[in-house]
Design a protein around this motif. Structure first.
Motif, short mmCIF file in Angstrom:
data_model
loop_
_atom_site.label_atom_id
_atom_site.label_comp_id
_atom_site.label_asym_id
_atom_site.label_seq_id
_atom_site.Cartn_x
_atom_site.Cartn_y
_atom_site.Cartn_z
N LEU A 131 64.89 -9.49 0.51
CA LEU A 131 63.85 -11.03 0.35
C LEU A 131 64.41 -12.43 0.21
O LEU A 131 65.70 -12.32 0.35
N PHE A 132 63.96 -13.66 1.12
CA PHE A 132 63.97 -14.31 0.77
C PHE A 132 63.32 -15.58 -0.06
O PHE A 132 62.07 -16.24 0.32
N GLY A 133 63.71 -15.89 -0.75
CA GLY A 133 63.01 -16.57 -2.19
C GLY A 133 63.22 -18.03 -1.89
O GLY A 133 63.98 -18.46 -1.12
N ARG A 134 62.14 -18.52 -2.51
CA ARG A 134 61.84 -20.54 -2.69
C ARG A 134 64.36 -21.04 -2.88
O ARG A 134 64.13 -22.25 -1.68
N ASP A 135 63.92 -20.98 -3.49
CA ASP A 135 65.66 -20.59 -3.93
C ASP A 135 66.16 -21.00 -2.75
O ASP A 135 67.29 -21.97 -2.93
N ASP A 136 66.69 -19.39 -2.64
CA ASP A 136 67.41 -19.52 -1.54
C ASP A 136 67.46 -20.58 -0.22
O ASP A 136 68.22 -20.31 0.26
N GLN A 137 65.54 -20.00 0.36
CA GLN A 137 65.72 -21.16 1.61
C GLN A 137 66.88 -22.82 1.18
O GLN A 137 66.74 -22.84 2.02
N LEU A 138 66.14 -22.54 0.38
CA LEU A 138 66.69 -24.32 0.58
C LEU A 138 67.72 -24.59 -0.52
O LEU A 138 68.90 -25.74 -0.26
N GLY A 139 68.76 -23.70 -0.74
CA GLY A 139 69.72 -22.81 -1.25
C GLY A 139 71.24 -23.00 -0.20
O GLY A 139 71.63 -23.20 0.71
N SER A 140 71.05 -21.23 -0.22
CA SER A 140 72.20 -20.65 0.22
C SER A 140 71.69 -19.90 1.63
O SER A 140 72.54 -19.65 3.00
N GLY A 141 70.44 -19.89 2.29
CA GLY A 141 69.61 -19.92 3.31
C GLY A 141 69.96 -18.21 3.91
O GLY A 141 70.49 -17.63 4.60
N LYS A 142 70.16 -17.35 3.01
CA LYS A 142 70.75 -16.37 2.60
C LYS A 142 69.50 -15.49 1.75
O LYS A 142 69.03 -15.45 0.86
N THR A 143 69.18 -14.19 2.14
CA THR A 143 68.49 -13.42 1.57
C THR A 143 69.41 -12.42 1.11
O THR A 143 70.09 -12.35 1.14
N LYS A 144 68.49 -12.16 -0.45
CA LYS A 144 69.19 -11.29 -0.87
C LYS A 144 68.45 -9.41 -1.27
O LYS A 144 67.17 -9.09 -0.41
N VAL A 145 68.65 -8.19 -0.69
CA VAL A 145 69.26 -6.87 -1.28
C VAL A 145 68.31 -6.54 -2.67
O VAL A 145 69.09 -6.34 -3.12
N ILE A 146 67.44 -6.81 -2.65
CA ILE A 146 67.09 -5.78 -4.21
C ILE A 146 65.69 -4.96 -4.58
O ILE A 146 64.79 -5.07 -3.48
N THR A 147 65.42 -4.29 -5.34
CA THR A 147 64.44 -3.15 -5.67
C THR A 147 63.32 -4.30 -6.08
O THR A 147 63.69 -5.25 -6.31
N ILE A 148 61.79 -3.66 -6.03
CA ILE A 148 60.87 -4.96 -5.89
C ILE A 148 60.59 -4.66 -7.57
O ILE A 148 60.76 -6.02 -8.01
N GLY A 149 60.79 -3.57 -8.38
CA GLY A 149 61.03 -3.70 -9.51
C GLY A 149 62.02 -4.55 -10.30
O GLY A 149 61.23 -5.37 -11.27
N GLU A 150 63.29 -5.16 -9.50
CA GLU A 150 63.98 -5.74 -10.24
C GLU A 150 63.95 -7.16 -9.88
O GLU A 150 63.59 -8.20 -10.78
N ALA A 151 63.06 -7.48 -8.81
CA ALA A 151 62.48 -9.30 -8.14
C ALA A 151 60.94 -9.11 -8.93
O ALA A 151 60.99 -10.44 -9.43
N VAL A 152 60.30 -8.14 -9.61
CA VAL A 152 59.27 -8.55 -10.53
C VAL A 152 59.94 -8.71 -11.78
O VAL A 152 59.51 -9.36 -12.49
N ALA A 153 61.09 -8.06 -12.25
CA ALA A 153 61.11 -8.06 -14.08
C ALA A 153 62.33 -9.83 -13.28
O ALA A 153 61.75 -10.31 -14.82
N SER A 154 62.52 -10.10 -12.83
CA SER A 154 63.32 -11.26 -12.68
C SER A 154 62.43 -12.51 -12.55
O SER A 154 62.76 -13.81 -13.11
N GLY A 155 61.41 -12.51 -11.91
CA GLY A 155 60.25 -13.36 -12.12
C GLY A 155 60.23 -13.39 -10.54
O GLY A 155 59.10 -14.55 -10.08
N LEU A 156 61.01 -13.27 -9.77
CA LEU A 156 61.11 -13.69 -7.88
C LEU A 156 60.05 -13.17 -8.10
O LEU A 156 59.03 -14.07 -6.88
N VAL A 157 59.46 -12.02 -7.37
CA VAL A 157 58.14 -11.76 -7.45
C VAL A 157 56.63 -11.89 -8.62
O VAL A 157 57.07 -11.19 -9.78
N ASN A 158 55.98 -12.51 -8.67
CA ASN A 158 54.88 -12.72 -9.35
C ASN A 158 54.39 -11.43 -10.16
O ASN A 158 54.68 -11.90 -11.83
N ASN A 159 54.69 -10.90 -10.15
CA ASN A 159 53.68 -9.70 -10.79
C ASN A 159 53.55 -8.55 -10.58
O ASN A 159 54.21 -8.29 -9.11
N GLU A 160 53.33 -7.26 -10.40
CA GLU A 160 53.56 -5.82 -10.21
C GLU A 160 52.56 -5.88 -9.06
O GLU A 160 53.34 -4.88 -8.17
#
Length: 386
Positions: free
Chosen positions: A1-30
Motif C-alpha cells: 500500500l502506498f498511502g498519501r502520508d507515505d507519498q508525501l513523506g518517505s516515498g516508500k510503500t508498506k506491506v500490510i494486511t488489509i485487515g490491519e490497514a482498515v483497523a488503523s484507518g489507512l483504508v476507510n472501511n471494510e
C-alpha cells in the motif's frame, strides 16, 4: 500500500494486511478493503507478478468531490507504474443526491431479531412557518429533521443549537426554534433504515491485458531466440499442443484422435504436424504461451502412451493417451497441479535440441530419459545417463 502520508513523506510503500490497514484507518472501511483484496487476488490468479503490484491512495488534491477514499491499483510495466484499477468509496453521495432531487428516500431496511429500545426525538412542526420560510422546500426540511429524530444522538446537536442559539442549520436550511418543538422519548425499534454506501471498482481491461503480456514474457536461459509467454493454464488462449514425432500416417491419426478428444472437452488445442524439429515446434508453442504439449512418439504406437510436457519446467511425464483430456481439463480448472501429475506418472526428460546425438540429463525424479541419435529415439533408465 502506498498511502498519501507515505507519498508525501518517505516515498516508500508498506506491506500490510488489509485487515490491519482498515483497523488503523489507512483504508476507510471494510467494504472498500474487501474489493481491494479481491482485486489483488484476481491479479495474482491471472498471472501478474505480485512484486509489481501496488495500491496508491489518492492525495487530498486528487480526490473527487464525491469520494470519501480512493485507491488505485497500479501495475509496473515498461511504462512505469500505470493505474489499471480504481477503487472509489463514494459513501452515500449518489443515493443522497438522488433522494434530494426526487424527494424520495433512498434507504435500505435491516430488521432486528429482537426489538431494541432507542432514544428518539418526537417532533411537532409549525407547518405554517415552515411553508412561509421554505415554500416548496418545506417538505425536504421536515424530512431531514424526521431522519435525524430517529436517533437522539443525531438530533441532540440540533436540539442544543436551537436551545442555545435559537437556530440551527440542517442540510443548508436554517431552522429556528419556533418552527419545531421536540420531546426526548424512547420507543421499541423493530428495524433500522440507512442509506447504503457505494463502492465503485473500475477496471481498465486494456491496460491489465497489456501488463499481463509484459509480466508473462521471459527468455529461456537469457536466449533471445527462445522467448516464452508464461500464461497460467486458466488464461492461456490455447491450453494444449499436440505434436507427432513422425509425419507417418499412424502418428498423425493418433494426433487427430487426441486433438479431437481435447476439443470435445472445450480445451482449445494447437496441432503442429510440420516437418520442423520437435524442439523447434515446442519453442513455437512456448512463444504463444501454450502451457502443455502432448507428444505422440513411437512408444505411442506400441503401448498407447504419450508424453505431456510442461512449458516452464520442460519436464515431461508419460501416461496413457486416454487420460490426457481429463488430466489437462483438471489442471486448467485448478482441480490438479503439475506437481500432482509428476507424482502420479513416471517423469521423463527429452532432449529438445534441433537434432544431433546429444543425450538429455535426467530431470529430478525422472525414471527414464529419452535420447535422440541418428538411429532414432530411445528410452533409457535415468541412472544410465548420469
Amino acid at each position: 500500500l502506498f498511502g498519501r502520508d507515505d507519498q508525501l513523506g518517505s516515498g516508500k510503500t508498506k506491506v500490510i494486511t488489509i485487515g490491519e490497514a482498515v483497523a488503523s484507518g489507512l483504508v476507510n472501511n471494510e467494504t472498500l478493503g474487501y474489493f481491494m483484496a479481491r482485486t489483488q487476488l484476481y491479479m495474482e490468479k491471472i498471472g501478474m507478478d505480485p512484486a509489481r503490484l501496488r495500491f496508491r491512495q489518492h492525495l487530498a488534491t486528487e480526490m473527487a468531490h464525491y469520494a470519501a477514499d480512493c485507491w488505485d491499483l497500479e501495475i509496473k510495466s515498461s511504462y512505469g507504474w500505470v493505474e489499471c484499477v480504481g477503487h472509489a468509496d463514494r459513501a452515500c453521495y449518489d443515493l443522497d443526491v438522488h433522494a434530494k432531487a426526487t424527494r424520495t428516500p433512498m434507504v435500505a431496511t435491516m430488521k432486528y431479531d429482537t426489538p431494541k429500545e432507542m432514544e428518539v426525538a418526537k417532533l411537532k412542526f409549525d407547518r405554517k412557518l415552515l411553508g412561509m420560510a421554505f415554500k416548496k422546500d418545506a417538505r425536504t426540511v421536515s424530512g431531514a429533521l424526521d431522519a435525524l429524530a430517529d436517533d437522539w444522538k443525531d438530533f441532540e446537536p440540533i436540539a442544543t443549537a436551537l436551545e442555545t442559539d435559537g437556530a440551527a442549520t440542517v442540510d443548508g436550511f436554517e431552522i429556528t426554534k419556533e418552527m419545531v418543538s421536540w420531546e426526548k422519548t424512547t420507543k421499541k425499534v423493530h428495524e433500522v433504515k440507512f442509506t447504503p454506501s457505494v463502492i465503485e471498482p473500475s477496471f481498465g481491461m486494456g491496460r491489465i491485458l497489456y501488463s499481463l503480456l509484459e509480466h508473462s514474457f521471459y527468455q529461456r536461459d537469457m536466449d533471445e531466440q527462445r522467448c516464452v509467454m508464461r500464461f497460467k493454464p486458466q488464461v492461456a488462449p490455447q491450453k494444449c499442443a499436440v505434436l507427432p514425432i513422425s509425419s507417418s500416417a499412424e502418428c498423425n491419426s493418433v494426433v487427430d484422435e487426441i486433438a479431437a478428444s481435447l476439443m470435445e472437452n472445450d480445451l482449445a488445442t494447437r496441432v503442429d504436424k510440420s516437418s520442423a524439429a520437435l524442439g523447434r515446434r515446442y519453442a513455437r508453442s512456448d512463444e504463444i504461451g501454450v502451457p502443455f504439449a502432448v507428444t505422440v512418439d513411437f512408444d505411442t504406437l506400441r503401448d498407447d502412451t504419450v508424453t505431456i510436457r510442461e512449458r516452464d519446467s520442460m519436464i515431461q511425464v508419460r501416461l496413457p493417451k486416454k487420460e490426457v483430456p481429463h488430466v489437462i481439463y483438471d489442471i486448467v480448472h485448478s482441480r490438479m497441479t503439475w506437481d500432482d501429475l509428476t507424482k502420479k506418472y513416471p517423469v521423463v526428460q527429452v532432449d529438445e535440441g534441433e537434432g544431433g546425438a546429444t543425450s538429455a540429463s535426467a530431470a529430478p525424479g525422472a525414471k527414464t530419459v529419452v535420447v535422440s541419435n541418428s538411429r532414432g529415439r530411445f528410452s533409457r533408465p535415468a541412472e544410465a545417463e548420469k
